[in-house]
Scaffold this active site. Sequence first.
Site, short mmCIF file in Angstrom:
data_model
loop_
_atom_site.label_atom_id
_atom_site.label_comp_id
_atom_site.label_asym_id
_atom_site.label_seq_id
_atom_site.Cartn_x
_atom_site.Cartn_y
_atom_site.Cartn_z
N GLY A 11 0.92 -60.70 -62.33
CA GLY A 11 -0.54 -60.55 -62.29
C GLY A 11 -0.92 -59.37 -61.41
O GLY A 11 -0.36 -59.18 -60.33
N ARG A 21 0.52 -45.18 -54.91
CA ARG A 21 0.24 -43.88 -54.29
C ARG A 21 1.14 -43.65 -53.07
O ARG A 21 1.72 -42.57 -52.91
CB ARG A 21 -1.24 -43.85 -53.87
CG ARG A 21 -1.65 -42.67 -53.03
CD ARG A 21 -3.13 -42.82 -52.67
NE ARG A 21 -3.61 -41.77 -51.78
CZ ARG A 21 -3.55 -41.83 -50.46
NH1 ARG A 21 -2.99 -42.87 -49.88
NH2 ARG A 21 -4.01 -40.84 -49.72
N ALA A 22 1.27 -44.69 -52.25
CA ALA A 22 2.09 -44.56 -51.04
C ALA A 22 3.55 -44.30 -51.40
O ALA A 22 4.24 -43.49 -50.77
CB ALA A 22 1.96 -45.81 -50.18
N ARG A 72 4.25 -59.67 -67.73
CA ARG A 72 5.30 -60.66 -67.39
C ARG A 72 6.27 -60.62 -68.56
O ARG A 72 5.90 -60.95 -69.68
CB ARG A 72 4.69 -62.05 -67.23
CG ARG A 72 3.70 -62.13 -66.07
CD ARG A 72 3.29 -63.57 -65.80
NE ARG A 72 2.49 -63.65 -64.59
CZ ARG A 72 1.16 -63.65 -64.56
NH1 ARG A 72 0.48 -63.60 -65.69
NH2 ARG A 72 0.51 -63.71 -63.42
N ASP A 103 6.91 -63.38 -56.86
CA ASP A 103 8.24 -64.00 -56.85
C ASP A 103 9.04 -63.74 -58.12
O ASP A 103 10.23 -63.44 -58.07
CB ASP A 103 8.10 -65.52 -56.70
CG ASP A 103 8.14 -65.93 -55.25
OD1 ASP A 103 8.38 -65.06 -54.40
OD2 ASP A 103 7.91 -67.12 -54.98
N THR A 125 0.21 -59.79 -54.89
CA THR A 125 -0.41 -60.89 -55.64
C THR A 125 -1.57 -61.44 -54.83
O THR A 125 -1.51 -61.49 -53.60
CB THR A 125 0.60 -62.03 -55.94
OG1 THR A 125 -0.15 -63.18 -56.39
CG2 THR A 125 1.41 -62.45 -54.74
N ASP A 127 -2.38 -64.43 -54.73
CA ASP A 127 -2.14 -65.84 -54.39
C ASP A 127 -1.61 -66.10 -52.97
O ASP A 127 -1.68 -67.22 -52.49
CB ASP A 127 -1.11 -66.45 -55.36
CG ASP A 127 -1.59 -66.42 -56.80
OD1 ASP A 127 -2.80 -66.34 -57.02
OD2 ASP A 127 -0.73 -66.47 -57.71
N ASP A 129 1.37 -66.48 -52.19
CA ASP A 129 2.33 -67.58 -52.36
C ASP A 129 3.78 -67.10 -52.25
O ASP A 129 4.69 -67.76 -52.75
CB ASP A 129 2.10 -68.27 -53.72
CG ASP A 129 2.29 -67.32 -54.90
OD1 ASP A 129 2.39 -66.09 -54.69
OD2 ASP A 129 2.35 -67.80 -56.03
N ARG A 171 -2.50 -70.25 -58.67
CA ARG A 171 -1.36 -70.90 -59.33
C ARG A 171 -1.10 -72.26 -58.67
O ARG A 171 -2.03 -73.05 -58.58
CB ARG A 171 -0.13 -69.99 -59.24
CG ARG A 171 0.86 -70.21 -60.38
CD ARG A 171 2.02 -69.26 -60.24
NE ARG A 171 1.67 -67.89 -60.55
CZ ARG A 171 1.61 -67.41 -61.79
NH1 ARG A 171 1.89 -68.15 -62.80
NH2 ARG A 171 1.27 -66.16 -62.01
N GLY A 185 -17.78 -72.50 -46.14
CA GLY A 185 -18.28 -73.78 -45.62
C GLY A 185 -18.35 -74.84 -46.70
O GLY A 185 -19.34 -75.58 -46.81
N ALA A 186 -17.31 -74.91 -47.53
CA ALA A 186 -17.31 -75.89 -48.62
C ALA A 186 -17.37 -77.32 -48.07
O ALA A 186 -16.74 -77.62 -47.06
CB ALA A 186 -16.05 -75.72 -49.46
N ARG A 252 -9.43 -61.21 -59.65
CA ARG A 252 -8.29 -60.28 -59.59
C ARG A 252 -8.72 -58.81 -59.57
O ARG A 252 -7.89 -57.93 -59.29
CB ARG A 252 -7.37 -60.52 -60.79
CG ARG A 252 -6.53 -61.76 -60.68
CD ARG A 252 -5.05 -61.45 -60.77
NE ARG A 252 -4.68 -60.87 -62.02
CZ ARG A 252 -4.14 -61.54 -63.05
NH1 ARG A 252 -3.92 -62.83 -62.94
NH2 ARG A 252 -3.81 -60.93 -64.14
#
Length: 319
Positions: A11, A21-22, A72, A103, A125, A127, A129, A171, A185-186, A252
């Site tokens: 993703g 660029r870097a 992917r 990952d 990503t 995420d 994660d 995910r 503040g959910a 995203r």
Amino acid sequence: MKTIAVLTSGGDAPGMNACIRAVVRTAGARGMKVYGVNRGYNGLMEDDIYEMNLRTVSDIIDRGGTILYSARSLKFKTEEGMNQAVEVCKKRGIEGIVVIGGDGSFRGARDLSLKGIPCIGIPGTIDNDICCTDYTIGLDTCLNTIVSMVDRVRDTSESHDRCTVVEVMGRKAGYLALESGLAVGASYIIIPEKPYSLEDVIKRMNYTLKLDKRHFVIVVAEGIGGVANLAKRIEEETGIESKSVVLGHVQRGGSPSAKDRIVAALMGNYAVNLLLEGKGNRVVAMKKDEIVDYDIYEALSMTKDINLNEYDIAMEISI
Ligand code: F6P
């Protein structure tokens, strides 16, 4: 090492362009030739590759998405796909690859390294994660997008005394939901890492209704899902009109935040330096604000806990 390639995989995430660029500029500064590979490992297998230079990466630092496109790839997981990619690398003289992704992309990088093409993974990503790193490129921009979207939801929720149940991406990981839930503040945050029950959500809502609260925002992680049904059940149980919103891919996109651009620059530069030192099969990571690297095997075997103390704080103060 004289010739390297860079690709983005999985993703997309804001800051990937700043990272490309870097990589390209660092390699250029070290006198290396850099190829850009389109559409991740698919482009590597299909030789959809072009030479990049200082100017091909001009004016992309502020752009969301990835100029190298992303994918992917299922075929790349096969022996045939892998061999095809190795052949292309040999033909082009590619001696090392920087892989920006998650990952799944790192597993591909590990397998390519095993086949004799040293690869360096950079965590990209939304995420957050990836276990070996505290931070993944794209996270900050994504969180800010979620916060700005949920702030809008809150406006209308408040005007109509409603409950809005918002699903955010991530995910299987609850990180985006936890951090954004804390930031907006959910009234309740539902994440895979913390068991919850509908009864508890209702109980908390009924309690705060007695404290004169009339509108609610509930943030739910993608890994839990089912927001439409949850909104319906909440309405049935509390009598509060309830809506659901799935934020989706809006999370995203967008111009990367300063933090994402900075981390992207530092990690991209670091990755090229690793290749120059003759290192491969490594993942670049951020640990306590420092850029470090790990062996990909080690990185993929690590685990990372969500900060449940933050969860408790969010529940305590968002009442
Ligand atoms: O990994 C990033 C991510 O946006 C996840 O949060 C989400 O589950 C997934 O990608 C969505 O993938 P796709 O863009 O293929 O629908």
